[in-house]
Write a protein that holds these residues in place. Structure first.
Motif, PDB file in Angstrom:
ATOM      1  N   THR A 154       1.280  -8.196  -3.126  1.00 35.00           N
ATOM      2  CA  THR A 154       1.470  -9.180  -4.187  1.00 35.00           C
ATOM      3  C   THR A 154       2.042  -8.570  -5.458  1.00 35.00           C
ATOM      4  OG1 THR A 154      -0.795  -8.902  -4.940  1.00 35.00           O
ATOM      5  CG2 THR A 154      -0.375 -10.651  -3.339  1.00 35.00           C
ATOM      6  N   ALA A 155       2.095  -7.275  -5.550  1.00 38.89           N
ATOM      7  CA  ALA A 155       2.544  -6.627  -6.780  1.00 38.89           C
ATOM      8  C   ALA A 155       4.065  -6.596  -6.908  1.00 38.89           C
ATOM      9  CB  ALA A 155       2.018  -5.205  -6.841  1.00 38.89           C
ATOM     10  N   TYR A 156       4.814  -6.616  -5.812  1.00 39.80           N
ATOM     11  CA  TYR A 156       6.275  -6.569  -5.768  1.00 39.80           C
ATOM     12  C   TYR A 156       6.859  -5.263  -6.272  1.00 39.80           C
ATOM     13  CZ  TYR A 156       5.786 -11.506  -4.877  1.00 39.80           C
ATOM     14  OH  TYR A 156       5.410 -12.704  -4.356  1.00 39.80           O
ATOM     15  N   ALA A 157       6.050  -4.353  -6.692  1.00 40.32           N
ATOM     16  CA  ALA A 157       6.495  -3.007  -7.075  1.00 40.32           C
ATOM     17  C   ALA A 157       5.258  -2.131  -7.101  1.00 40.32           C
ATOM     18  CB  ALA A 157       7.172  -3.010  -8.433  1.00 40.32           C
ATOM     19  N   GLN A 158       5.453  -0.886  -6.760  1.00 40.66           N
ATOM     20  CA  GLN A 158       4.352   0.050  -6.792  1.00 40.66           C
ATOM     21  C   GLN A 158       4.807   1.292  -7.542  1.00 40.66           C
ATOM     22  OE1 GLN A 158       5.281  -1.225  -3.567  1.00 40.66           O
ATOM     23  NE2 GLN A 158       3.825  -2.851  -3.905  1.00 40.66           N
ATOM     24  N   ALA A 159       3.845   2.008  -8.057  1.00 39.57           N
ATOM     25  CA  ALA A 159       4.132   3.273  -8.732  1.00 39.57           C
ATOM     26  C   ALA A 159       3.379   4.369  -8.010  1.00 39.57           C
ATOM     27  CB  ALA A 159       3.699   3.210 -10.190  1.00 39.57           C
ATOM     28  N   PHE A 160       4.057   5.468  -7.788  1.00 45.25           N
ATOM     29  CA  PHE A 160       3.453   6.649  -7.194  1.00 45.25           C
ATOM     30  C   PHE A 160       3.401   7.709  -8.283  1.00 45.25           C
ATOM     31  CE2 PHE A 160       5.439   4.364  -3.729  1.00 45.25           C
ATOM     32  CZ  PHE A 160       4.400   4.294  -2.821  1.00 45.25           C
ATOM     33  N   THR A 161       2.224   8.255  -8.509  1.00 45.25           N
ATOM     34  CA  THR A 161       2.035   9.243  -9.568  1.00 45.25           C
ATOM     35  C   THR A 161       1.317  10.449  -8.996  1.00 45.25           C
ATOM     36  OG1 THR A 161       1.779   7.431 -11.154  1.00 45.25           O
ATOM     37  CG2 THR A 161       1.100   9.619 -11.886  1.00 45.25           C
ATOM     38  N   TYR A 162       1.757  11.622  -9.433  1.00 43.15           N
ATOM     39  CA  TYR A 162       1.058  12.851  -9.050  1.00 43.15           C
ATOM     40  C   TYR A 162       0.678  13.586 -10.329  1.00 43.15           C
ATOM     41  CZ  TYR A 162      -0.223  17.237  -6.911  1.00 43.15           C
ATOM     42  OH  TYR A 162      -0.911  18.351  -6.520  1.00 43.15           O
ATOM     43  N   TYR A 163      -0.606  13.912 -10.427  1.00 43.37           N
ATOM     44  CA  TYR A 163      -1.134  14.676 -11.544  1.00 43.37           C
ATOM     45  C   TYR A 163      -1.338  16.113 -11.047  1.00 43.37           C
ATOM     46  CZ  TYR A 163      -2.190   9.996 -13.285  1.00 43.37           C
ATOM     47  OH  TYR A 163      -2.099   8.686 -13.685  1.00 43.37           O
ATOM     48  N   PRO A 164      -0.352  17.014 -11.245  1.00 44.57           N
ATOM     49  CA  PRO A 164      -0.424  18.341 -10.627  1.00 44.57           C
ATOM     50  C   PRO A 164      -1.553  19.226 -11.151  1.00 44.57           C
ATOM     51  CG  PRO A 164       1.450  18.217 -12.108  1.00 44.57           C
ATOM     52  CD  PRO A 164       0.868  16.836 -12.026  1.00 44.57           C
ATOM     53  N   PHE A 165      -1.945  19.085 -12.398  1.00 46.33           N
ATOM     54  CA  PHE A 165      -2.994  19.935 -12.950  1.00 46.33           C
ATOM     55  C   PHE A 165      -4.381  19.521 -12.469  1.00 46.33           C
ATOM     56  CE2 PHE A 165       0.490  19.858 -16.048  1.00 46.33           C
ATOM     57  CZ  PHE A 165       0.894  21.174 -15.947  1.00 46.33           C
ATOM     58  N   ASN A 166      -4.511  18.279 -12.016  1.00 45.65           N
ATOM     59  CA  ASN A 166      -5.785  17.767 -11.531  1.00 45.65           C
ATOM     60  C   ASN A 166      -5.783  17.560 -10.017  1.00 45.65           C
ATOM     61  OD1 ASN A 166      -5.067  16.518 -14.321  1.00 45.65           O
ATOM     62  ND2 ASN A 166      -7.283  16.751 -14.292  1.00 45.65           N
ATOM     63  N   SER A 167      -4.638  17.753  -9.380  1.00 44.63           N
ATOM     64  CA  SER A 167      -4.479  17.545  -7.943  1.00 44.63           C
ATOM     65  C   SER A 167      -4.935  16.155  -7.520  1.00 44.63           C
ATOM     66  CB  SER A 167      -5.229  18.611  -7.154  1.00 44.63           C
ATOM     67  OG  SER A 167      -4.692  19.875  -7.417  1.00 44.63           O
ATOM     68  N   VAL A 168      -4.401  15.154  -8.200  1.00 44.66           N
ATOM     69  CA  VAL A 168      -4.720  13.762  -7.913  1.00 44.66           C
ATOM     70  C   VAL A 168      -3.416  13.030  -7.623  1.00 44.66           C
ATOM     71  CG1 VAL A 168      -5.627  11.607  -8.891  1.00 44.66           C
ATOM     72  CG2 VAL A 168      -6.793  13.762  -9.329  1.00 44.66           C
ATOM     73  N   PHE A 169      -3.419  12.226  -6.560  1.00 40.20           N
ATOM     74  CA  PHE A 169      -2.279  11.385  -6.206  1.00 40.20           C
ATOM     75  C   PHE A 169      -2.694   9.941  -6.426  1.00 40.20           C
ATOM     76  CE2 PHE A 169       0.091   8.903  -3.017  1.00 40.20           C
ATOM     77  CZ  PHE A 169       1.370   9.152  -3.479  1.00 40.20           C
ATOM     78  N   SER A 170      -1.804   9.152  -7.027  1.00 36.27           N
ATOM     79  CA  SER A 170      -2.132   7.781  -7.388  1.00 36.27           C
ATOM     80  C   SER A 170      -1.091   6.820  -6.839  1.00 36.27           C
ATOM     81  CB  SER A 170      -2.177   7.669  -8.913  1.00 36.27           C
ATOM     82  OG  SER A 170      -2.158   6.330  -9.320  1.00 36.27           O
TER      83      SER A 170
END
Length: 153
Positions: A17-33
């Motif tokens: 339902t969002a019609y767009a997504q964002a992919f984020t990587y936080y390299p200092f915290n090793s978190v993928f979003s």
């Protein structure tokens, strides 16, 4: 098992339902979003730890609210919960709760390159407390993001 299927189904409903997504990587915290469309007024962010043992796989789910309507820089606030559904496999009944803690999120998403507005730099401050509120952290996240879809969706 049913709760896991419900979580996966909810994730796909949000992203469809969002019609767009964002992919984020936080390299200092090793978190993928993976987030629903962060250009909308209200969006949801799903975060996954990437440097952890399988037995302690934590996931954060955070609804976010954009507080401005600027095109190149968006400031947002939100709150979230941190859960680990693998805790149900623990043999100690007192440790079988999926809930691990709570967070508040204040951040900004900036598109520094005008010709590539879907590429973003993300900075966030996020106080975190465990579920008993007897331990906390003040987290700072810096990451790189890419938003799929059209520029002004």
């Amino acid at each position: 098992m049913l709760k896991k299927l419900l979580l996966i189904f909810s994730f796909f409903v949000f992203t469809k339902t969002a019609y767009a997504q964002a992919f984020t990587y936080y390299p200092f915290n090793s978190v993928f979003s993976i987030a629903t469309n962060p250009n909308k007024a209200i969006w949801v962010d799903f975060r996954f730890q990437t440097n952890t043992y399988f037995s302690s796989l934590s996931t954060e789910i955070s609804p976010m609210f954009n507080v401005n309507k600027a095109e190149r820089v968006k400031f947002y606030v939100g709150a979230g919960i941190k859960a680990n559904f693998l805790n149900y496999l623990n043999t100690d009944p007192s440790k079988q709760s999926a809930l691990e803690g709570y967070s508040l999120n204040v951040g900004m998403r900036a598109a520094p390159i005008e010709k590539i507005p879907r590429f973003q730099i993300v900075f966030e401050l996020s106080p975190y407390a465990n579920k008993n509120f007897d331990l906390g952290l003040f987290r700072a996240n810096l990451g790189l993001a890419y938003v799929l879809g059209k520029k002004n969706q």
